[in-house]
Design a protein around this motif. Structure first.
Motif, PDB file in Angstrom:
ATOM      1  N   ARG A  21       0.769  -1.280  -0.018  1.00 56.18           N
ATOM      2  CA  ARG A  21      -0.082   0.071  -0.002  1.00 56.18           C
ATOM      3  C   ARG A  21       0.863   1.263   0.093  1.00 56.18           C
ATOM      4  O   ARG A  21       0.750   2.392  -0.791  1.00 56.18           O
ATOM      5  CB  ARG A  21      -1.026  -0.085   1.251  1.00 56.18           C
ATOM      6  N   ALA A  22       1.873   1.399   0.683  1.00 53.43           N
ATOM      7  CA  ALA A  22       2.773   2.625   0.972  1.00 53.43           C
ATOM      8  C   ALA A  22       3.483   2.645  -0.376  1.00 53.43           C
ATOM      9  O   ALA A  22       3.686   3.695  -0.873  1.00 53.43           O
ATOM     10  CB  ALA A  22       3.857   2.211   1.891  1.00 53.43           C
ATOM     11  N   ALA A  23       3.848   1.621  -1.168  1.00 55.10           N
ATOM     12  CA  ALA A  23       4.552   1.834  -2.386  1.00 55.10           C
ATOM     13  C   ALA A  23       3.691   2.190  -3.335  1.00 55.10           C
ATOM     14  O   ALA A  23       4.055   3.045  -4.312  1.00 55.10           O
ATOM     15  CB  ALA A  23       5.032   0.520  -2.897  1.00 55.10           C
ATOM     16  N   ALA A  24       2.399   1.678  -3.614  1.00 59.73           N
ATOM     17  CA  ALA A  24       1.136   2.203  -4.455  1.00 59.73           C
ATOM     18  C   ALA A  24       1.046   3.648  -4.274  1.00 59.73           C
ATOM     19  O   ALA A  24       0.944   4.354  -5.240  1.00 59.73           O
ATOM     20  CB  ALA A  24      -0.167   1.349  -4.200  1.00 59.73           C
ATOM     21  N   GLU A  25       0.988   4.351  -2.653  1.00 56.38           N
ATOM     22  CA  GLU A  25       0.861   5.631  -2.382  1.00 56.38           C
ATOM     23  C   GLU A  25       2.079   6.312  -3.401  1.00 56.38           C
ATOM     24  O   GLU A  25       1.828   7.340  -3.658  1.00 56.38           O
ATOM     25  CB  GLU A  25       0.652   5.757  -1.229  1.00 56.38           C
ATOM     26  N   HIS A  26       3.307   6.018  -2.914  1.00 57.80           N
ATOM     27  CA  HIS A  26       4.216   6.553  -3.566  1.00 57.80           C
ATOM     28  C   HIS A  26       4.424   6.766  -5.160  1.00 57.80           C
ATOM     29  O   HIS A  26       4.869   7.467  -5.615  1.00 57.80           O
ATOM     30  CB  HIS A  26       5.660   5.959  -3.207  1.00 57.80           C
ATOM     31  N   LEU A  27       3.923   5.764  -5.848  1.00 58.42           N
ATOM     32  CA  LEU A  27       3.801   5.395  -7.072  1.00 58.42           C
ATOM     33  C   LEU A  27       2.790   6.108  -7.706  1.00 58.42           C
ATOM     34  O   LEU A  27       2.497   6.232  -9.157  1.00 58.42           O
ATOM     35  CB  LEU A  27       3.920   3.826  -7.582  1.00 58.42           C
ATOM     36  N   ASP A  28       1.722   6.422  -6.911  1.00 56.60           N
ATOM     37  CA  ASP A  28       0.421   7.097  -7.409  1.00 56.60           C
ATOM     38  C   ASP A  28      -0.406   5.922  -8.451  1.00 56.60           C
ATOM     39  O   ASP A  28      -0.884   6.292  -9.209  1.00 56.60           O
ATOM     40  CB  ASP A  28       0.727   8.235  -8.034  1.00 56.60           C
ATOM     41  N   VAL A  29      -0.293   4.682  -7.980  1.00 58.04           N
ATOM     42  CA  VAL A  29      -1.037   3.607  -8.497  1.00 58.04           C
ATOM     43  C   VAL A  29      -1.894   2.939  -7.589  1.00 58.04           C
ATOM     44  O   VAL A  29      -1.723   2.936  -6.375  1.00 58.04           O
ATOM     45  CB  VAL A  29      -0.247   2.731  -9.104  1.00 58.04           C
ATOM     46  N   ASN A  30      -2.997   1.950  -7.933  1.00 60.50           N
ATOM     47  CA  ASN A  30      -3.618   1.436  -7.157  1.00 60.50           C
ATOM     48  C   ASN A  30      -2.868   0.120  -6.664  1.00 60.50           C
ATOM     49  O   ASN A  30      -2.176  -0.459  -7.301  1.00 60.50           O
ATOM     50  CB  ASN A  30      -4.990   0.766  -8.000  1.00 60.50           C
ATOM     51  N   PRO A  31      -3.111  -0.321  -5.322  1.00 59.64           N
ATOM     52  CA  PRO A  31      -2.465  -1.157  -4.712  1.00 59.64           C
ATOM     53  C   PRO A  31      -2.502  -2.525  -5.527  1.00 59.64           C
ATOM     54  O   PRO A  31      -1.237  -3.524  -5.548  1.00 59.64           O
ATOM     55  CB  PRO A  31      -3.042  -1.562  -3.458  1.00 59.64           C
ATOM     56  N   SER A  32      -3.550  -2.668  -6.149  1.00 54.55           N
ATOM     57  CA  SER A  32      -3.650  -4.132  -6.980  1.00 54.55           C
ATOM     58  C   SER A  32      -2.856  -4.219  -8.163  1.00 54.55           C
ATOM     59  O   SER A  32      -2.347  -5.082  -8.739  1.00 54.55           O
ATOM     60  CB  SER A  32      -5.331  -4.229  -7.461  1.00 54.55           C
ATOM     61  N   VAL A  33      -2.296  -2.984  -8.666  1.00 52.49           N
ATOM     62  CA  VAL A  33      -1.438  -3.194  -9.917  1.00 52.49           C
ATOM     63  C   VAL A  33       0.082  -3.502  -9.061  1.00 52.49           C
ATOM     64  O   VAL A  33       0.784  -4.418 -10.074  1.00 52.49           O
ATOM     65  CB  VAL A  33      -1.126  -1.350 -10.217  1.00 52.49           C
ATOM     66  N   VAL A  34       0.467  -2.778  -8.108  1.00 46.84           N
ATOM     67  CA  VAL A  34       1.617  -3.348  -7.572  1.00 46.84           C
ATOM     68  C   VAL A  34       1.705  -4.985  -7.186  1.00 46.84           C
ATOM     69  O   VAL A  34       2.848  -5.630  -7.635  1.00 46.84           O
ATOM     70  CB  VAL A  34       1.975  -2.517  -6.290  1.00 46.84           C
ATOM     71  N   THR A  35       0.581  -5.450  -6.739  1.00 47.95           N
ATOM     72  CA  THR A  35       0.375  -6.932  -6.301  1.00 47.95           C
ATOM     73  C   THR A  35       0.686  -7.662  -7.707  1.00 47.95           C
ATOM     74  O   THR A  35       1.262  -8.696  -7.594  1.00 47.95           O
ATOM     75  CB  THR A  35      -0.725  -7.018  -5.519  1.00 47.95           C
ATOM     76  N   ARG A  36      -0.162  -7.323  -8.682  1.00 47.43           N
ATOM     77  CA  ARG A  36      -0.250  -8.087  -9.875  1.00 47.43           C
ATOM     78  C   ARG A  36       1.241  -8.059 -10.654  1.00 47.43           C
ATOM     79  O   ARG A  36       1.644  -9.100 -11.342  1.00 47.43           O
ATOM     80  CB  ARG A  36      -1.309  -7.372 -10.736  1.00 47.43           C
TER      81      ARG A  36
END
Length: 298
Positions: A21-36
């Motif tokens: 979640r923290a990474a997604a906020e830093h990248l300004d993307v949805n957490p599901s994108v990071v996980t996928r």
């Protein structure tokens, strides 16, 4: 097998931020994108790249190997681009520099206009503020910025460091504050007033914490913000005491809006700023010129 693509960037961000979640906020993307993206990379490699450790997510041994290869490849690519720019004597392009909020005025007045005259077609990307999850010198190590200006001691063999004096750390108060007429102030006296702190990752805040700790005083802030400029405005409003050098608050002090009172403590007597770049990184002509001009900052 091609694994050093954008999926590895998501892995790096999760590793740096400590969670998806923290990474997604830093990248300004949805957490599901990071996980996928990370699951796609794990499926391709056939190994787990992340594991949970308490509240944090950390890379596995395989994940660390992937990250090491990814960062090494990114540095090589960056160095190749810089070398090609030198061969072409490139006069256009972009230089990215991280400037701590307390150094912004000096950077704008002493550096930007000079560099703009020499390289009028080069875009200067200036980043400032308190960075989360990485501090400016870490951004240099990851080649996210070419050059950074930081506050407080920096010792890292991977960095070229040019240090310069910033003067004593001061308590900044409005002209009608009870401390305004003092020539200096003790740490014990400061602890009795409302204090304005910066985030814990800030170099100046770490110094303030060390001063109170070594003086045996407990300091509980009444306010916290993430920019020096905001803390100065809060101090100007008379609601509390901010902490920085007189140089960082030069405009407000010169205008009589703030008094800069030296703090009676050995750690506060002399502070330093640092100009840093990564060892081995070939700067473009514009970035190299920027570095040389910035060496005159104070």
């Amino acid at each position: 097998m091609e694994c050093l693509d954008k999926r590895a960037l998501y892995l790096q961000e999760v590793s740096s931020c400590g969670g998806v979640r923290a990474a997604a906020e830093h990248l300004d993307v949805n957490p599901s994108v990071v996980t996928r993206q990370i699951r796609s990379l794990e499926n391709e490699l056939g190994v787990a790249l992340l594991e949970r450790n308490g509240r944090h997510v950390l890379p596995t041994e395989a994940g660390r190997l992937v990250l090491e290869s990814y960062l090494a490849q990114r540095q090589l690519n960056s160095e190749l681009r810089d070398t090609l720019s030198r061969w072409k004597n490139l006069q256009t392009g972009q230089v990215t520099v991280s400037v701590g909020d307390g150094f912004v005025d000096s950077f704008i007045k002493s550096v930007l206009s000079t560099v703009a005259k020499r390289y009028p077609d080069v875009m200067i990307d200036m980043r400032t503020g308190i960075y989360v999850p990485r501090e400016p010198h870490e951004m240099v190590l990851h080649d996210e910025v070419d050059i950074a200006v930081t506050y407080g001691p920096v010792v890292d063999p991977r960095l070229v460091v040019h240090s310069f004096a910033r003067g004593p750390l001061c308590a900044l108060v409005a002209r009608d504050h009870p401390l305004a007429g003092h020539e200096s102030v003790s740490v014990a006296e400061l602890a009795r007033h409302k204090l304005i702190f910066l985030p814990e990752v800030s170099g100046s805040q770490r110094l303030v914490n060390d001063i109170f700790r070594t003086a045996g005083q407990v300091a509980t802030p009444s306010y916290r913000c993430n920019l020096h400029s905001i803390s100065r405005r809060m101090a100007c409003a008379g609601i509390g005491v901010a902490f920085m050098t007189a140089a960082a608050a030069h405009e407000e002090v010169s205008a009589g809006l703030l008094s800069a009172i030296p703090i009676e403590h050995p750690l506060a007597e002399a502070t330093q700023g640092n100009l840093v770049r990564r060892v081995g990184r070939r700067l473009t002509p514009a970035a190299d010129y920027l570095w040389k001009v910035m060496m005159g900052m104070h």
